[in-house]
Structures are given as structure tokens and as C-alpha cells.
Design an enzyme around this catalytic site. Structure first.
Site, PDB file in Angstrom:
ATOM      1  N   CYS A  25       0.810  -1.201   0.000  1.00  0.00           N
ATOM      2  CA  CYS A  25       0.000   0.000   0.000  1.00  0.00           C
ATOM      3  C   CYS A  25       0.846   1.255   0.000  1.00  0.00           C
ATOM      4  O   CYS A  25       1.990   1.245   0.445  1.00  0.00           O
ATOM      5  CB  CYS A  25      -0.884   0.078   1.246  1.00  0.00           C
ATOM      6  SG  CYS A  25      -1.961  -1.319   1.461  1.00  0.00           S
ATOM      7  N   GLY A  51       1.123  -0.141  -4.983  1.00  0.00           N
ATOM      8  CA  GLY A  51      -0.149  -0.850  -5.046  1.00  0.00           C
ATOM      9  C   GLY A  51      -0.897  -0.463  -6.304  1.00  0.00           C
ATOM     10  O   GLY A  51      -1.164   0.723  -6.515  1.00  0.00           O
ATOM     11  N   ASN A 130      -1.039   1.646   5.708  1.00  0.00           N
ATOM     12  CA  ASN A 130      -0.010   0.870   5.011  1.00  0.00           C
ATOM     13  C   ASN A 130       0.671  -0.019   6.045  1.00  0.00           C
ATOM     14  O   ASN A 130       1.167   0.484   7.054  1.00  0.00           O
ATOM     15  CB  ASN A 130       1.005   1.830   4.371  1.00  0.00           C
ATOM     16  CG  ASN A 130       2.210   1.115   3.756  1.00  0.00           C
ATOM     17  OD1 ASN A 130       3.284   1.681   3.670  1.00  0.00           O
ATOM     18  ND2 ASN A 130       2.037  -0.119   3.329  1.00  0.00           N
ATOM     19  N   GLY A 131       0.685  -1.304   5.781  1.00  0.00           N
ATOM     20  CA  GLY A 131       1.306  -2.232   6.729  1.00  0.00           C
ATOM     21  C   GLY A 131       0.403  -3.428   6.923  1.00  0.00           C
ATOM     22  O   GLY A 131      -0.442  -3.719   6.078  1.00  0.00           O
ATOM     23  N   TYR A 271      14.154  -2.638  -2.717  1.00  0.00           N
ATOM     24  CA  TYR A 271      13.209  -2.881  -3.799  1.00  0.00           C
ATOM     25  C   TYR A 271      11.944  -2.017  -3.770  1.00  0.00           C
ATOM     26  O   TYR A 271      11.543  -1.472  -4.785  1.00  0.00           O
ATOM     27  CB  TYR A 271      12.812  -4.366  -3.771  1.00  0.00           C
ATOM     28  CG  TYR A 271      11.769  -4.757  -4.769  1.00  0.00           C
ATOM     29  CD1 TYR A 271      12.026  -4.662  -6.134  1.00  0.00           C
ATOM     30  CD2 TYR A 271      10.516  -5.193  -4.371  1.00  0.00           C
ATOM     31  CE1 TYR A 271      11.058  -5.007  -7.071  1.00  0.00           C
ATOM     32  CE2 TYR A 271       9.548  -5.553  -5.294  1.00  0.00           C
ATOM     33  CZ  TYR A 271       9.825  -5.459  -6.642  1.00  0.00           C
ATOM     34  OH  TYR A 271       8.879  -5.797  -7.558  1.00  0.00           O
TER      35      TYR A 271
END
Ligand code: SF4
Length: 494
Positions: A25, A51, A130-131, A271
Site C-alpha cells: 500500500c 499498489g 499501510n502495513g 526494492y
């Protein structure tokens, strides 16, 4: 069977057979600007790499109240339409781009698309997360037993229900209350009618940064999204910090959680984050180049060319080439327009797999000993296909150099990883992986080498690691309670 809906078939996911780790996300929010939703749309567009499945925006206008829009697909295909953006007025907005982790993975329902909204006695609030919440199953069970009615299958919705049950007076206080019950990784951007709120979990696993735009402020997963709206980077939100920004531009910062040593996700450097973002004061691009330098020092090999597996292997390949003195070359070309292009694919097109996305630069590769630099090996399916393409093009030797240590453990903190038994490094030694991939050599950067590349000159502190590196080390900074309940076996203590 062709898909019934253009977004049913996700090439970005399918063509690598689940062989890539996906950040789940991106979150973004703005307060104190005219038409904040337009800024949020731009921010989400810059965070699209975090995302691609769906996106949503919630905004607030003093006269029109809260409004929201949630859509499947790319931000650029939805939140650029004037007819839609006109329905999202106001000086305060937050947004979210999603690639599902928890919830209906791969078949997201629109009700799973964030931000989530809750109406409380003191006013409405929306949150974007996010997570991943590692105790979400237990929380959801408890909340349902106590009468909560969930609208989605997303673990993030637990936060709204925990807020609803809190007895605190204000929304930020209720959010604090709720997040103290939550375990795992969270960077949350939230809003009330007049406030923009940002919170990071005590370990600071996922990123969140603050920017300034005119008289207003922005919160973003990454700095690259501040750049796109012309916001100036102010600082990172600290691990465990909650920041509340009013529509008058007043900022209040608190530390509502028990302090703990931070454990930022080291894979963000390798990444996930965009190379033009800044993390911890360092350019992600420069860190990745430095990973290539370390990789060249640790794993030298005689060869004619260093080629990246595009795009994420590119900075590390440049670093490898610079350190080794072996020429850098674009031996593999990525089709930049690959995506959900074919709405009704034939079986033949599906079987083309990785060739839809990557093509070998034959003239360059023929009769060469090639070092291929990639960011990671997950299942190994893509690596095998790339190796075949390179050999088909006439390469004499293929040497894989990987810019991360072997990924042997799944991530439970907001990154989509296959089950442990599907990870190549979980079941094979390095030599077995080399044989399986059919390459002349295969080497990974060491964990210490990776730590040095991200700026830790002494490497990893074994007794108190400076980052989360659980997917490499198996040492989870937060026990994944739900997964253990489902049978996941943690690494035995050494
Ligand atoms: S397990 Fe790996 S991908 Fe997940 S947060 Fe930790 S370092 Fe990042």
C-alpha cells in the site's frame, strides 16, 4: 476462460507467477490547499508502485461534508476524470493505493478499498493504512463478539471499530487508544473534518514522511510523492510518533506508544521504494548503487557484461559494474507499456509469461559472459525464464548476482510474499538454487553487506538489529500472532 472484467487478469502479477515481492500500500494526505483531492490523486499516482489493484480518496469540505471515491485499477485511469474529481471538493483529503495483503487477496471487493470511514459522535474520520496488523484475526473476533459489524475483509478496518469502542473524547485520542491494541506494522494517514493525522508504529517498519506545500502540509509514504505536488520535504515521521496537523497549519506531535528501538523495513531500500525517494536522509538510488558495489566486492566473477534485470536491478548493476570494472549494458529491455494491456487474452498470450514484459537485447548478449543483477529471488520462476532467454540469445555464461540475501521467510508486515515452502531459499541451499536455476553461478549479498550498503558501517548488530530483516533472517521483530495461531513455525532461537 477470458476474464469477465478487464481487471480480473493482472499481468503484472501473473506473468511472474507470484515471483515478485509486492509492497502492499501507499498512503497520502494533504491539508490546507484548495482542492486537496487533486493533490492526493497526484501523490497516489507517484506511489502507484506500492499498489496497483485499487485506489481511493476521501475528502472534506466545510459546506459539502465528507465525500469519497474508490476505484479499481490505476490512479491515472480514474482520478484524472474531471467528472469524478469535481465530486471530491475541499481543502483536506487522504488517499490510498492498494495491493491486497489481508482481505480478499487478488479479488479485492470495492468495500475493501481504503480509506475506511467511520462516523463518531464527535464527527467523522477516515483512515488509510499501510502495513499489516499481525493480531487482526484476534481483534476482529473480539470486536465481532462485542457487536461490531465489519464492512470489509481488510484487517485495517479493525482500527475504525477499535476507535468506535474507545471512550476517549477526541478522534486523535481514540486513534491512539485503538492503535495501542494493534500489533504489527502500520503507517496510518487519517483525517477528521479539520485535521490531518499521521502515525507510525513503534518500530517504524513502514515509511511515512511530512512535507510542506504553501500554507498546507502533506503526509506521504515516500518523498517522491511530495516532489510531484511541489511540496518541500520537512522530515520523516518518527517511529511511534503521532502527528496532528490542523487546517490552520498548527502541528502537534506526540509519542503515544512505549518507545522501542526502530526496525525499519530494509527491503524498502532494496526494492519497494522508488529510487528517487529519500529514506533516512539517503537517496534510495544511491543505496541501491552501493548494494551493487558491496555485491561486487563480496561476489566477484570474470565476465564481459553486467546487465540489470530491469527496472529494480538497475542501480545495483551500475554499482556492480563501477566496482568490478566490467562494462554495464542494457542486456534486457523492459516493455514500459506492459500492464493490463490485453483485455481478453488468449491462452497463447498468457503462456508468453515473462516475455511479455522483458526482451533480450540479442546483438549485445551473443557470445558474452553475462552477469545478471536482480533485486531478489523469490520462487525462482522468473529467474529461470530470464536465464533461458539469455542463453537462447547466445550468451556463453550466465552469472546471477542478487542485491538482497536469500529470501527464506515470509513477510507479515505488509508485503505480499508466498508461503514459506514456496520460497526457493526456504527449501534449497545456494548451490541447490544455482542448479535449479541452471546458471553458471549464483551469489547473494550477505546480510552484513546489505547493512553496510544502507549506511551501517559495522554491519548488522546481531543482538539488536537496526532494521527489520525478518524475510532474510527469520527474526521477526513482532511475533506474527495470527500466523502462529494458523500453524506458522517461527525459527528456533540459536
Ligand atoms: S519481513 Fe522483510 S519485507 Fe517484511 S518488513 Fe521485514 S524486511 Fe521488510
Amino acid at each position: 476462460m477470458p476474464p469477465a472484467h478487464p481487471f480480473d487478469f493482472d499481468y503484472a502479477r501473473d506473468d511472474d507467477c507470484g515471483d515478485t515481492l509486492h509492497e502492499e500500500c501507499g498512503v497520502f494526505g494533504v491539508v490546507g490547499v484548495t482542492d486537496a483531492a487533486n493533490f492526493v490523486a497526484l501523490g497516489l499516482h507517484a506511489l502507484q508502485h506500492r499498489g496497483q489493484e485499487a485506489g481511493g480518496i476521501v475528502c472534506h469540505h466545510p459546506d459539502h461534508g465528507f465525500n469519497s471515491a474508490r476505484r479499481f485499477g490505476y490512479v491515472r485511469d480514474n482520478f484524472t476524470k474531471q467528472s469524478l474529481m469535481e465530486t471530491l471538493p475541499g481543502p483536506l483529503a487522504i488517499g490510498h493505493v492498494r495491493y491486497s495483503t489481508a482481505g480478499s487477496k487478488g479479488q479485492t471487493a470495492i468495500r475493501d478499498v481504503q480509506p475506511f470511514f467511520g462516523e463518531f459522535s464527535m464527527g467523522g474520520a477516515a483512515i488509510a493504512h499501510n502495513g499489516n496488523i499481525t493480531n487482526a484475526d484476534a481483534l476482529r473476533k473480539e470486536l465481532i463478539e462485542r457487536g461490531s459489524i465489519f464492512q470489509s475483509s481488510s484487517d485495517s478496518e479493525c482500527i475504525i471499530h477499535l476507535m468506535a469502542r474507545s471512550l476517549q473524547r477526541t478522534i486523535p485520542e481514540r486513534m491512539e487508544d485503538a492503535l495501542r491494541r494493534v500489533e504489527g506494522a502500520f503507517s496510518v494517514v487519517a483525517m477528521t473534518r479539520t485535521k490531518l493525522i499521521g502515525v507510525r508504529d513503534p518500530l517504524g517498519v513502514r515509511p511515512l514522511v511530512l512535507g510542506k506545500i504553501g500554507d498546507g502540509y502533506a503526509l506521504s509514504s515516500e518523498t517522491c510523492a511530495l516532489d510531484i505536488i511541489g511540496a518541500e520535504f520537512v522530515r520523516e515521521i518518527e517511529p511511534g510518533e503521532m502527528i496532528v496537523i490542523t487546517d490552520k497549519g498548527e502541528i502537534e506531535s506526540t509519542q503515544p506508544f512505549r518507545p522501542r528501538p526502530s526496525r525499519f523495513c530494509i527491503f524498502e531500500h532494496v526494492y519497494f521504494s522508488r529510487p528517487d525517494s529519500i529514506i533516512g536522509g539517503r537517496s534510495v538510488y544511491e543505496t541501491r548503487r552501493q548494494i551493487g558495489v558491496e555485491l561486487a566486492r563480496e561476489t566477484p566473477v570474470e565476465a564481459d557484461l553486467v546487465c540489470p534485470v530491469p527496472d529494480s536491478g538497475t542501480p545495483a548493476a551500475i554499482g556492480y559494474s563501477q566496482e568490478s570494472g566490467i562494462p554495464y549494458a542494457m542486456g534486457i529491455i523492459r516493455n514500459q507499456y506492459m500492464g493490463r494491456t490485453f483485455i481478453e487474452p488468449t491462452e497463447q498470450i498468457r503462456n508468453m509469461g515473462v516475455r511479455l514484459k522483458l526482451n533480450v537485447n540479442r546483438a549485445l548478449i551473443r557470445d558474452k559472459r553475462v552477469i545478471l543483477v536482480d533485486d531478489s529471488v523469490v520462487r525462482g520462476t522468473t529467474s529461470r525464464k530470464i536465464k533461458e532467454m539469455i542463453l537462447d540469445a547466445g550468451a556463453k555464461e550466465v552469472h546471477f548476482r542478487i542485491a538482497s540475501p536469500p529470501t527464506a521467510w515470509p513477510c507479515f508486515y505488509g508485503v505480499d510474499t508466498p508461503q514459506r515452502e514456496k520460497l526457493l531459499a526456504a527449501t534449497m541451499s545456494e548451490e541447490e538454487m544455482r542448479e535449479h536455476l541452471g546458471v553458471d553461478s549464483l551469489k547473494f549479498i550477505s546480510l552484513d553487506g546489505l547493512y553496510r550498503a544502507v549506511g551501517e558501517a559495522e554491519g548488522r548488530k546481531a543482538d539488536c538489529p537496526q532494521y527489520c530483516d525478518a524475510c532474510f533472517s527469520g527474526e521477526y521483530p513482532v511475533e506474527p500472532a495470527d500466523m502462529i495461531e494458523k500453524g506458522f513455525v517461527m525459527k528456533a532461537a540459536e
